[in-house]
Design a protein around this motif. Structure first.
Motif, PDB file in Angstrom:
ATOM      1  N   ASN A  82      -2.831 -10.711  -1.003  1.00 52.46           N
ATOM      2  CA  ASN A  82      -2.624 -10.584  -2.455  1.00 52.46           C
ATOM      3  C   ASN A  82      -3.723  -9.722  -3.079  1.00 52.46           C
ATOM      4  O   ASN A  82      -4.340 -10.083  -4.079  1.00 52.46           O
ATOM      5  CB  ASN A  82      -2.605 -11.971  -3.110  1.00 52.46           C
ATOM      6  N   ALA A  83      -3.941  -8.566  -2.471  1.00 49.23           N
ATOM      7  CA  ALA A  83      -5.131  -7.773  -2.768  1.00 49.23           C
ATOM      8  C   ALA A  83      -5.160  -7.169  -4.168  1.00 49.23           C
ATOM      9  O   ALA A  83      -6.219  -7.084  -4.786  1.00 49.23           O
ATOM     10  CB  ALA A  83      -5.278  -6.659  -1.728  1.00 49.23           C
ATOM     11  N   GLY A  84      -4.024  -6.703  -4.678  1.00 47.26           N
ATOM     12  CA  GLY A  84      -4.030  -6.041  -5.988  1.00 47.26           C
ATOM     13  C   GLY A  84      -4.843  -4.766  -5.969  1.00 47.26           C
ATOM     14  O   GLY A  84      -5.629  -4.493  -6.890  1.00 47.26           O
ATOM     15  N   VAL A  85      -4.659  -3.961  -4.923  1.00 50.56           N
ATOM     16  CA  VAL A  85      -5.458  -2.743  -4.750  1.00 50.56           C
ATOM     17  C   VAL A  85      -5.360  -1.822  -5.966  1.00 50.56           C
ATOM     18  O   VAL A  85      -6.356  -1.233  -6.395  1.00 50.56           O
ATOM     19  CB  VAL A  85      -5.019  -1.997  -3.473  1.00 50.56           C
ATOM     20  N   ALA A  86      -4.161  -1.689  -6.533  1.00 54.50           N
ATOM     21  CA  ALA A  86      -3.968  -0.779  -7.665  1.00 54.50           C
ATOM     22  C   ALA A  86      -4.570  -1.321  -8.959  1.00 54.50           C
ATOM     23  O   ALA A  86      -4.814  -0.564  -9.902  1.00 54.50           O
ATOM     24  CB  ALA A  86      -2.480  -0.503  -7.862  1.00 54.50           C
ATOM     25  N   ALA A  87      -4.824  -2.620  -8.997  1.00 56.47           N
ATOM     26  CA  ALA A  87      -5.299  -3.244 -10.234  1.00 56.47           C
ATOM     27  C   ALA A  87      -6.819  -3.287 -10.345  1.00 56.47           C
ATOM     28  O   ALA A  87      -7.356  -3.448 -11.443  1.00 56.47           O
ATOM     29  CB  ALA A  87      -4.741  -4.665 -10.352  1.00 56.47           C
ATOM     30  N   TYR A  88      -7.514  -3.137  -9.220  1.00 56.81           N
ATOM     31  CA  TYR A  88      -8.972  -3.294  -9.224  1.00 56.81           C
ATOM     32  C   TYR A  88      -9.649  -2.059  -8.635  1.00 56.81           C
ATOM     33  O   TYR A  88      -9.586  -1.828  -7.424  1.00 56.81           O
ATOM     34  CB  TYR A  88      -9.378  -4.538  -8.431  1.00 56.81           C
ATOM     35  N   PRO A  89     -10.315  -1.254  -9.465  1.00 53.44           N
ATOM     36  CA  PRO A  89     -10.991  -0.043  -8.974  1.00 53.44           C
ATOM     37  C   PRO A  89     -12.045  -0.320  -7.905  1.00 53.44           C
ATOM     38  O   PRO A  89     -12.371   0.556  -7.100  1.00 53.44           O
ATOM     39  CB  PRO A  89     -11.642   0.521 -10.247  1.00 53.44           C
TER      40      PRO A  89
ATOM     41  N   LEU B 171       2.496   0.528  -5.636  1.00 53.18           N
ATOM     42  CA  LEU B 171       1.362   1.104  -6.350  1.00 53.18           C
ATOM     43  C   LEU B 171       0.100   1.075  -5.484  1.00 53.18           C
ATOM     44  O   LEU B 171      -0.693   2.024  -5.481  1.00 53.18           O
ATOM     45  CB  LEU B 171       1.130   0.352  -7.656  1.00 53.18           C
ATOM     46  N   ALA B 172      -0.072  -0.024  -4.734  1.00 50.67           N
ATOM     47  CA  ALA B 172      -1.226  -0.125  -3.837  1.00 50.67           C
ATOM     48  C   ALA B 172      -1.150   0.920  -2.732  1.00 50.67           C
ATOM     49  O   ALA B 172      -2.161   1.533  -2.368  1.00 50.67           O
ATOM     50  CB  ALA B 172      -1.298  -1.527  -3.240  1.00 50.67           C
ATOM     51  N   ALA B 173       0.047   1.119  -2.185  1.00 54.55           N
ATOM     52  CA  ALA B 173       0.227   2.104  -1.116  1.00 54.55           C
ATOM     53  C   ALA B 173      -0.133   3.507  -1.597  1.00 54.55           C
ATOM     54  O   ALA B 173      -0.729   4.299  -0.854  1.00 54.55           O
ATOM     55  CB  ALA B 173       1.660   2.055  -0.602  1.00 54.55           C
ATOM     56  N   CYS B 174       0.230   3.813  -2.834  1.00 58.46           N
ATOM     57  CA  CYS B 174      -0.127   5.122  -3.407  1.00 58.46           C
ATOM     58  C   CYS B 174      -1.645   5.275  -3.496  1.00 58.46           C
ATOM     59  O   CYS B 174      -2.194   6.336  -3.183  1.00 58.46           O
ATOM     60  CB  CYS B 174       0.500   5.280  -4.791  1.00 58.46           C
ATOM     61  N   CYS B 175      -2.333   4.218  -3.907  1.00 56.94           N
ATOM     62  CA  CYS B 175      -3.792   4.254  -3.988  1.00 56.94           C
ATOM     63  C   CYS B 175      -4.413   4.417  -2.606  1.00 56.94           C
ATOM     64  O   CYS B 175      -5.368   5.188  -2.429  1.00 56.94           O
ATOM     65  CB  CYS B 175      -4.312   2.966  -4.630  1.00 56.94           C
ATOM     66  N   LEU B 176      -3.871   3.707  -1.613  1.00 53.93           N
ATOM     67  CA  LEU B 176      -4.414   3.787  -0.255  1.00 53.93           C
ATOM     68  C   LEU B 176      -4.232   5.187   0.326  1.00 53.93           C
ATOM     69  O   LEU B 176      -5.147   5.745   0.942  1.00 53.93           O
ATOM     70  CB  LEU B 176      -3.728   2.752   0.650  1.00 53.93           C
TER      71      LEU B 176
END
Length: 369
Positions: free
Chosen positions: A288-295, A323-328
């Protein structure tokens, strides 16, 4: 659910009950807010529409309580609190943070000593499995059959943590075997929260991975100062409520292997040197990382990318995973090594008060680099 256009200048005029007619995933307080938000929503509307078509698949589980824990919660006819109360486990011990009132009252300062399901032996995996695994598990039904648990049992609400680790190891088996695993699997577990009072459930890895010792380093800012460096060794499973069950006798349930868990407070990139003094990870997992939500994730992602170690992330819904995949991909310059996919061992209870009308479940989708 909040109006999707909240904070765009004009104040909301009421509850967000006007849903987008095309995707149905977002809602607005008024027509004017819906129109003002279209320039943002237009880019995601078609994608959300496709995700909504898969809602029935996400809501499908084999349990007798499935409708109660999914559709009725999503339609606000049921709540997590009432679901747990009906089973006499509301705010009790290991279950205490599985509802909104429990989250606010949970004390993460408590040590990892909560080791009881508060349920009878017929509903829990409190002793060794009757037989070893003959094949890899691929769904909750297979797991419950193997562990001889009734489909009335709610233990999957907590066991999604170790089962997600088990599944992540399966998906990365070939990459992990390239390293010297021997008899020990090292896992770096990023961003724990409610797991901090549910650590005992990770003892189920003794049954799932019986031929290995497992060492898990839990790293995250939610770990209290007083628990930084805390180490726990698990040789047995979470106990049932039955007084005469064999799980009360450690000699009957102790495994030859061990699950060792260590807590480290801070961001992964800040504690990395401390971690590497002891071991190199075979797997990194961020539930439940929320990569896109937390810089703050970006520095950690860049570090992980340089390790060439399998890293699996999960999130509550497909849109968050997208959204997280795009950030990664942006941070690493590479495509995902593990494409976005539905986790068969996601938690079988819907998340309440979500930002979108899409079904959300803990550890719902997973993906990796």
């Amino acid at each position: 659910m909040e109006c999707a256009a909240k904070g765009r200048g004009t104040r909301c005029v009421g509850p967000a009950i006007r849903r987008c007619a095309r995707c149905g995933a977002v809602a607005y307080c008024s027509l004017s807010h819906q129109i003002s938000h279209w320039s943002d929503h237009e880019q995601e509307c078609e994608r959300l529409e496709e995700q909504m078509r898969d809602a029935d698949i996400l809501n499908t589980f084999p349990f007798t309580f499935s409708e109660e824990a999914t559709l009725q919660i999503l339609k606000e006819k049921e709540s997590r609190c009432t679901f747990l109360s009906k089973r006499s486990i509301h705010q009790r011990g290991i279950w205490s943070c599985e509802c909104s009132c429990g989250v606010s009252n949970t004390n993460h300062n408590c040590p990892a000593s909560i080791n009881c399901w508060n349920l009878p032996s017929t509903l829990v995996p409190c002793s060794d499995p009757i037989s070893s695994l003959s094949k890899q598990l691929s769904c909750w039904k297979e797991y419950y059959d193997w562990r001889s648990i009734s489909l009335d049992s709610p233990v999957a609400l907590l066991l999604h943590w170790p089962l997600t680790i088990y599944y992540a190891l399966q998906l990365n088996d070939s990459r992990i075997r390239r390293r010297d695993v021997s008899k020990l699997i090292n896992i770096h577990y990023l961003g724990p929260d409610k797991e901090l009072i549910q650590l005992a459930v990770f003892g189920e890895l003794l049954a799932l991975i019986p031929d290995y010792d497992v060492h898990i380093d839990f790293v995250g800012p939610a770990i209290p100062d007083c628990r930084d460096g805390e180490t726990t060794h698990l040789h047995s499973y979470v106990r049932c409520d039955d007084r005469d069950c064999e799980c009360k006798d450690p000699s009957e349930t102790s495994s030859g292997s061990v699950v060792t868990m260590r807590l480290l407070k801070g961001f992964y990139h800040d504690r990395f040197k401390d971690l590497m003094k002891d071991s190199f990870p075979h797997l990194i997992i961020a539930p439940n990382a929320g990569v896109a939500a937390y810089p703050s994730w970006m520095e950690t992602v860049e570090l992980i990318h340089g390790l060439n170690t399998p890293a699996v992330f999960t999130d509550f819904c497909e849109e968050a995973a997208h959204l997280a995949a795009c950030c990664l991909s942006s941070a690493t310059g590479c495509k995902l090594a593990l494409p976005i996919q539905l986790n068969p061992f996601r938690q079988p209870m819907a998340v309440e008060d979500t930002a979108l009308h899409v079904p959300c479940y803990s550890n719902c989708f997973l993906f990796g680099i």
